[in-house]
Motif scaffolding. Structure first.
Motif, mmCIF file in Angstrom:
data_model
loop_
_atom_site.group_PDB
_atom_site.id
_atom_site.type_symbol
_atom_site.label_atom_id
_atom_site.label_comp_id
_atom_site.label_asym_id
_atom_site.label_seq_id
_atom_site.Cartn_x
_atom_site.Cartn_y
_atom_site.Cartn_z
ATOM 1 N N PRO A 1 0.843 -1.226 0.132
ATOM 2 C CA PRO A 1 -0.079 -0.038 -0.138
ATOM 3 C C PRO A 1 0.940 1.776 0.434
ATOM 4 O O PRO A 1 0.575 2.361 -0.591
ATOM 5 C CB PRO A 1 -0.576 -0.049 1.117
ATOM 6 N N LYS A 2 1.996 1.137 0.860
ATOM 7 C CA LYS A 2 2.401 2.545 0.779
ATOM 8 C C LYS A 2 3.170 2.970 -0.596
ATOM 9 O O LYS A 2 3.965 4.507 -0.537
ATOM 10 C CB LYS A 2 3.335 2.662 1.801
ATOM 11 N N PHE B 1 -2.450 8.647 -4.063
ATOM 12 C CA PHE B 1 -2.896 9.477 -5.553
ATOM 13 C C PHE B 1 -3.927 9.616 -6.018
ATOM 14 O O PHE B 1 -4.839 10.419 -5.870
ATOM 15 C CB PHE B 1 -2.356 9.548 -7.008
ATOM 16 N N ALA B 2 -4.682 8.152 -5.556
ATOM 17 C CA ALA B 2 -6.724 8.078 -6.084
ATOM 18 C C ALA B 2 -7.577 9.479 -5.201
ATOM 19 O O ALA B 2 -6.854 10.042 -3.958
ATOM 20 C CB ALA B 2 -7.185 6.846 -6.064
ATOM 21 N N VAL C 1 -7.933 -1.850 -0.238
ATOM 22 C CA VAL C 1 -6.692 -1.382 0.444
ATOM 23 C C VAL C 1 -5.730 -0.476 -0.831
ATOM 24 O O VAL C 1 -5.262 0.398 -1.008
ATOM 25 C CB VAL C 1 -6.265 -2.005 1.207
ATOM 26 N N THR C 2 -5.179 -1.133 -2.013
ATOM 27 C CA THR C 2 -4.362 -0.777 -2.557
ATOM 28 C C THR C 2 -5.122 -0.603 -4.493
ATOM 29 O O THR C 2 -4.830 -0.484 -5.578
ATOM 30 C CB THR C 2 -3.798 -2.341 -3.216
ATOM 31 N N ILE D 1 -11.029 11.284 -12.787
ATOM 32 C CA ILE D 1 -10.092 9.354 -13.133
ATOM 33 C C ILE D 1 -8.777 9.676 -13.644
ATOM 34 O O ILE D 1 -8.805 11.274 -14.422
ATOM 35 C CB ILE D 1 -10.976 8.935 -12.956
ATOM 36 N N THR D 2 -7.978 9.336 -13.465
ATOM 37 C CA THR D 2 -6.619 9.275 -14.708
ATOM 38 C C THR D 2 -6.853 7.625 -15.220
ATOM 39 O O THR D 2 -5.676 8.107 -16.007
ATOM 40 C CB THR D 2 -5.266 9.175 -13.269
#
Length: 406
Positions: free
Chosen positions: A211-212, A219-220, A227-228, A273-274
């Protein structure tokens, strides 16, 4: 009757248990509804603009027909636009090299690529072409602005969102990006369909294992799964369940069907959204987490799993099952380990010995990548493909040997 993904057993299936969505992101649905399932109606696709080619006389997978022999054929979909022709053909080749069951390919492509796909697929030997069927479809979007959908993230990538709507006679399907390579039989990931519980209707791998250093967790600006988040480059779908489900969301209290959800969801989040359609899928499954099955990272192995240090434990233990060369790594020198695999499969003649013309050259070329971030763990890339080749060899050679009658 339609259902939410979670069903409480009852004779009529009319009592639906409410499931609270994951509380990871900043938006939650208010009073999510209790919804009811309705059996989907199968209808044939409009066939006027479908370019269809059946490689063998069979009703299985032909456009407009109901696919009833689910155990005999696997369905694989891909969307190709721009310069993705060669990459797509290499993906198809990798699927055919190792798979056991016949495959029906659903290729969505721009008009000028259709004829080139026909030509490329027709050049393969009869021993190969007898093992698959294919249909080529135009790029179409059933709701919203087609030009806007087409330009979302990568060209045409949003087409995958509409597969349940277009392929109405297909029960289950594996979608892959063009930059995916199979290093073991497609049959093996197809088996995950049987691992779905009564609420699950799709399967994907996590976007990241840590996750880190994950993108979504850092960034979302929109809700995402778990979690990810999840990566949509390899997505297994039970289309029948998707079509017959109403999905919780943050817009309509009563829930929305898949087709009716896509456009309003995009309109709400398009400025946040990206990664385009992948972000929309993350939002959908954030609010409907019980609908998603998560398979291990070895089934969608990307440069992120090795360029920051090896972080896919499943691949370390069993080897890569499906290689996903995103970031364009098949075509540049940033991660040569990925390019070595791509080139080895592309250069392998179909009817040549797998060990002599594929594995041994691949093994040799990997020696040139051991000083790179991903090449320093060659066993991760080679372990599964070697195991797969041995299995293929045993089926083709060893089992042909018969002891003389006593």
């Amino acid at each position: 009757m339609r259902i939410h993904c979670k069903i409480v057993a009852s004779a009529s299936f009319s009592h639906i248990e409410d499931i609270a969505p994951a509380k990871k992101a900043n938006e939650e649905p208010q009073n999510p509804p209790k919804l009811i399932r309705k059996e989907p109606k199968l209808s044939s696709r409009g066939g006027g603009n479908v370019i269809s080619k059946t490689r063998q006389k069979s009703e299985v997978g032909r456009p407009g027909s109901k696919v009833t022999q689910a155990e005999d054929v696997m369905h694989l979909a891909v969307v190709a636009c721009g310069n993705r022709l060669d990459e797509t053909l290499n993906m198809v080749k990798s699927a055919l090299l190792f798979s056991t069951k016949k495959i029906k390919f659903h290729i969505f492509a721009e008009e000028d690529l259709a004829e080139q796909f026909e030509k490329g697929l027709s050049q393969w030997p009869q021993t190969v072409s007898s093992r698959f069927h294919y249909s080529i479809y135009p790029i179409t979007f059933s709701v919203g602005n087609a030009d806007e959908w087409k330009k979302l993230f990568k060209p045409c990538a949003a087409q995958r969102l509409f597969l349940p709507v277009i392929l109405k006679d297909v029960d289950s399907l594996l979608y892959v990006d063009t930059d995916v390579l199979f290093l073991r039989p497609m049959d093996d990931i197809w088996k995950f369909l049987k691992a779905f519980n009564s609420t699950q209707l799709a399967a994907m791998a996590p976007e990241h294992e840590i996750p880190k250093i994950g993108w979504y967790s850092r960034f979302a600006r929109h809700p995402f799964y778990g979690v990810t988040g999840v990566n949509s480059g390899v997505m297994l779908m039970n289309l029948t369940r998707i079509r017959s489900t109403l999905f919780r969301n943050s817009m309509i209290a009563s829930g929305l069907s898949w087709e009716n959800l896509l456009h309003p969801l995009y309109q709400k989040y398009k400025n946040h959204i990206t990664w385009g359609d992948q972000d929309l899928l993350n939002i959908i499954f954030h609010y409907n987490p019980e609908c998603l099955y998560i398979f291990p990272c070895q089934w969608n192995y990307r440069p992120d799993h090795c360029m920051y240090g090896s972080n896919c434990k499943a691949a370390e233990e069993e080897g890569v099952s499906i290689l996903h060369g995103n970031r364009g790594v098949y075509h540049d020198d940033k991660q040569p380990a990925f390019r070595v695999v791509y080139d080895a499969i592309r250069e392998h003649p179909f009817e040549e010995n797998l060990f002599q013309s594929l594995f041994y050259p691949l093994q040799t070329k990997f020696l040139d990548t051991v000083n790179t971030l991903c090449g320093r763990i060659p066993q991760v890339f080679l372990k599964q493909i070697e195991k797969t080749m041995r299995t293929v060899y045993e089926k083709k050679v060893v089992r042909r040997v018969r002891l003389p009658h006593e």
